[in-house]
Motif scaffolding. Sequence first.
Motif, PDB file in Angstrom:
ATOM      1  N   ARG A  54      -5.226  -1.504 -12.506  1.00 27.84           N
ATOM      2  CA  ARG A  54      -6.223  -1.040 -11.551  1.00 27.84           C
ATOM      3  C   ARG A  54      -5.721  -1.317 -10.149  1.00 27.84           C
ATOM      4  O   ARG A  54      -5.358  -2.445  -9.814  1.00 27.84           O
ATOM      5  N   TYR A  55      -5.686  -0.287  -9.342  1.00 26.97           N
ATOM      6  CA  TYR A  55      -5.236  -0.434  -7.965  1.00 26.97           C
ATOM      7  C   TYR A  55      -6.442  -0.650  -7.061  1.00 26.97           C
ATOM      8  O   TYR A  55      -7.477   0.007  -7.216  1.00 26.97           O
ATOM      9  N   LYS A  56      -6.295  -1.561  -6.109  1.00 25.03           N
ATOM     10  CA  LYS A  56      -7.380  -1.861  -5.175  1.00 25.03           C
ATOM     11  C   LYS A  56      -6.877  -1.776  -3.742  1.00 25.03           C
ATOM     12  O   LYS A  56      -6.075  -2.596  -3.302  1.00 25.03           O
ATOM     13  N   GLY A  57      -7.364  -0.771  -3.031  1.00 29.46           N
ATOM     14  CA  GLY A  57      -7.022  -0.638  -1.621  1.00 29.46           C
ATOM     15  C   GLY A  57      -5.594  -0.186  -1.390  1.00 29.46           C
ATOM     16  O   GLY A  57      -4.777  -0.115  -2.311  1.00 29.46           O
ATOM     17  N   VAL A  58      -5.305   0.101  -0.147  1.00 28.24           N
ATOM     18  CA  VAL A  58      -3.990   0.621   0.226  1.00 28.24           C
ATOM     19  C   VAL A  58      -2.907  -0.432   0.030  1.00 28.24           C
ATOM     20  O   VAL A  58      -1.931  -0.214  -0.698  1.00 28.24           O
ATOM     21  N   LEU A  59      -3.104  -1.587   0.672  1.00 32.42           N
ATOM     22  CA  LEU A  59      -2.106  -2.649   0.596  1.00 32.42           C
ATOM     23  C   LEU A  59      -1.958  -3.147  -0.836  1.00 32.42           C
ATOM     24  O   LEU A  59      -0.842  -3.396  -1.311  1.00 32.42           O
ATOM     25  N   GLY A  60      -3.094  -3.246  -1.550  1.00 30.92           N
ATOM     26  CA  GLY A  60      -3.057  -3.696  -2.930  1.00 30.92           C
ATOM     27  C   GLY A  60      -2.279  -2.744  -3.824  1.00 30.92           C
ATOM     28  O   GLY A  60      -1.517  -3.174  -4.696  1.00 30.92           O
ATOM     29  N   THR A  61      -2.448  -1.449  -3.600  1.00 30.27           N
ATOM     30  CA  THR A  61      -1.734  -0.443  -4.389  1.00 30.27           C
ATOM     31  C   THR A  61      -0.237  -0.510  -4.125  1.00 30.27           C
ATOM     32  O   THR A  61       0.580  -0.473  -5.052  1.00 30.27           O
ATOM     33  N   ILE A  62       0.127  -0.622  -2.859  1.00 26.89           N
ATOM     34  CA  ILE A  62       1.546  -0.674  -2.488  1.00 26.89           C
ATOM     35  C   ILE A  62       2.211  -1.930  -3.045  1.00 26.89           C
ATOM     36  O   ILE A  62       3.299  -1.866  -3.634  1.00 26.89           O
ATOM     37  N   THR A  63       1.555  -3.080  -2.898  1.00 26.24           N
ATOM     38  CA  THR A  63       2.151  -4.329  -3.382  1.00 26.24           C
ATOM     39  C   THR A  63       2.198  -4.367  -4.910  1.00 26.24           C
ATOM     40  O   THR A  63       3.172  -4.854  -5.493  1.00 26.24           O
ATOM     41  N   THR A  64       1.159  -3.844  -5.568  1.00 23.62           N
ATOM     42  CA  THR A  64       1.145  -3.804  -7.043  1.00 23.62           C
ATOM     43  C   THR A  64       2.251  -2.894  -7.569  1.00 23.62           C
ATOM     44  O   THR A  64       2.955  -3.241  -8.526  1.00 23.62           O
ATOM     45  N   LEU A  65       2.413  -1.742  -6.939  1.00 30.22           N
ATOM     46  CA  LEU A  65       3.474  -0.809  -7.336  1.00 30.22           C
ATOM     47  C   LEU A  65       4.848  -1.440  -7.158  1.00 30.22           C
ATOM     48  O   LEU A  65       5.711  -1.364  -8.035  1.00 30.22           O
ATOM     49  N   ALA A  66       5.049  -2.081  -6.008  1.00 28.67           N
ATOM     50  CA  ALA A  66       6.350  -2.698  -5.722  1.00 28.67           C
ATOM     51  C   ALA A  66       6.639  -3.840  -6.684  1.00 28.67           C
ATOM     52  O   ALA A  66       7.783  -4.024  -7.122  1.00 28.67           O
ATOM     53  N   ARG A  67       5.591  -4.607  -7.069  1.00 29.99           N
ATOM     54  CA  ARG A  67       5.775  -5.755  -7.954  1.00 29.99           C
ATOM     55  C   ARG A  67       5.989  -5.335  -9.405  1.00 29.99           C
ATOM     56  O   ARG A  67       6.832  -5.879 -10.104  1.00 29.99           O
ATOM     57  N   THR A  68       5.234  -4.338  -9.864  1.00 28.09           N
ATOM     58  CA  THR A  68       5.283  -3.958 -11.280  1.00 28.09           C
ATOM     59  C   THR A  68       6.355  -2.912 -11.608  1.00 28.09           C
ATOM     60  O   THR A  68       6.893  -2.900 -12.714  1.00 28.09           O
ATOM     61  N   GLU A  69       6.652  -2.028 -10.664  1.00 32.62           N
ATOM     62  CA  GLU A  69       7.600  -0.943 -10.952  1.00 32.62           C
ATOM     63  C   GLU A  69       8.808  -0.932 -10.019  1.00 32.62           C
ATOM     64  O   GLU A  69       9.676  -0.074 -10.153  1.00 32.62           O
ATOM     65  N   GLY A  70       8.830  -1.863  -9.074  1.00 32.82           N
ATOM     66  CA  GLY A  70       9.962  -1.945  -8.160  1.00 32.82           C
ATOM     67  C   GLY A  70       9.689  -1.233  -6.846  1.00 32.82           C
ATOM     68  O   GLY A  70       8.985  -0.223  -6.827  1.00 32.82           O
ATOM     69  N   PRO A  71      10.237  -1.749  -5.738  1.00 36.14           N
ATOM     70  CA  PRO A  71      10.003  -1.158  -4.413  1.00 36.14           C
ATOM     71  C   PRO A  71      10.409   0.312  -4.317  1.00 36.14           C
ATOM     72  O   PRO A  71       9.778   1.087  -3.595  1.00 36.14           O
ATOM     73  N   MET A  72      11.456   0.724  -5.041  1.00 36.99           N
ATOM     74  CA  MET A  72      11.932   2.102  -4.952  1.00 36.99           C
ATOM     75  C   MET A  72      10.926   3.100  -5.513  1.00 36.99           C
ATOM     76  O   MET A  72      10.985   4.289  -5.202  1.00 36.99           O
ATOM     77  N   LYS A  73       9.980   2.598  -6.344  1.00 36.01           N
ATOM     78  CA  LYS A  73       8.966   3.494  -6.907  1.00 36.01           C
ATOM     79  C   LYS A  73       8.070   4.059  -5.815  1.00 36.01           C
ATOM     80  O   LYS A  73       7.490   5.140  -5.977  1.00 36.01           O
ATOM     81  N   LEU A  74       7.965   3.322  -4.711  1.00 37.57           N
ATOM     82  CA  LEU A  74       7.167   3.809  -3.582  1.00 37.57           C
ATOM     83  C   LEU A  74       7.763   5.081  -2.985  1.00 37.57           C
ATOM     84  O   LEU A  74       7.078   5.826  -2.283  1.00 37.57           O
TER      85      LEU A  74
END
Length: 305
Positions: A54-74
Amino acid sequence: MMGPTTSDVHPTMAVKIFSAGVAACVADAITFPLDTAKVRLQIQGECQTSSAIRYKGVLGTITTLARTEGPMKLYGGLPAGLQRQISSASLRIGLYDTCQEFFATGKETSLGSKISAGLTTGAVAVFIGQPTEVVKVRLQAQSHLHGLKPRYTGTYNAYRIIATTEGLTGLWKGTTLNLLRSIIINCTELVTYDLMKEALVKNKLLADDVPCHVMSAIIAGFCATVLSSPVDVVKTRFINSPPGQYTSMPNCAMTMLTKEGPSAFFKGLVPAFLRLGSWNVVMFVCFEQLKRELTRSRQTVDCAT
């Protein structure tokens, strides 16, 4: 005899198209993580499994994506995003002034001619750039978590698989929705920017320079985001859906409404504004400066020869 000053020399259509394409690519490269966050928030709710993140907010979504799938996923789908800017943004922005002059009835352009220009360039841009939009959204949305095998390994692999499994029409999936979204954004964005810049300069509140361009771009981005959000969310859901999930675009909208309520149509609104607002600022500032510098260079060359 003195030659014309830089302000007297108007940029050519080629200069406008080139400047718009370059400026749009720069803006896209800088703001792409926000766009990816917007897409992930928009499709959230389709997968109801307990293991889904579950993504929460802009910063939360970006940090969760970077942590779980890697920064390049952004930046997943960035090549398709840049292709979209080159093929569509360069035309919808670069041809706006030329279309505006075409629809003008007198020496001064009316609001009607501005809106007509926005409608025309927005429609042309969508039909040309829709395949890049489809690929960009799908690459941004796909995840390798929870044992899910990615649908595509890269940009050109996505083009090939979509064309072979869904037919060429698959690359133009959601064109109607994207056309509606593009018309709303193009008209609101370009017309609001044009009117705001004109008002600020005419009333001598700001000179026709960077602060004026920034202010006009932020207001244009906010108006465009709010008006286009419902269409944008449905477009993202429909484009990202596998064949058979939704029978039509209205079916997609009704499914969202019944399962998630009216608020579903405004999912990702904050990252959408942060993305479109910042995209507008970077793009319009780069566009105005690049257009001015290229025109000045052309004038220097003409004077030298």
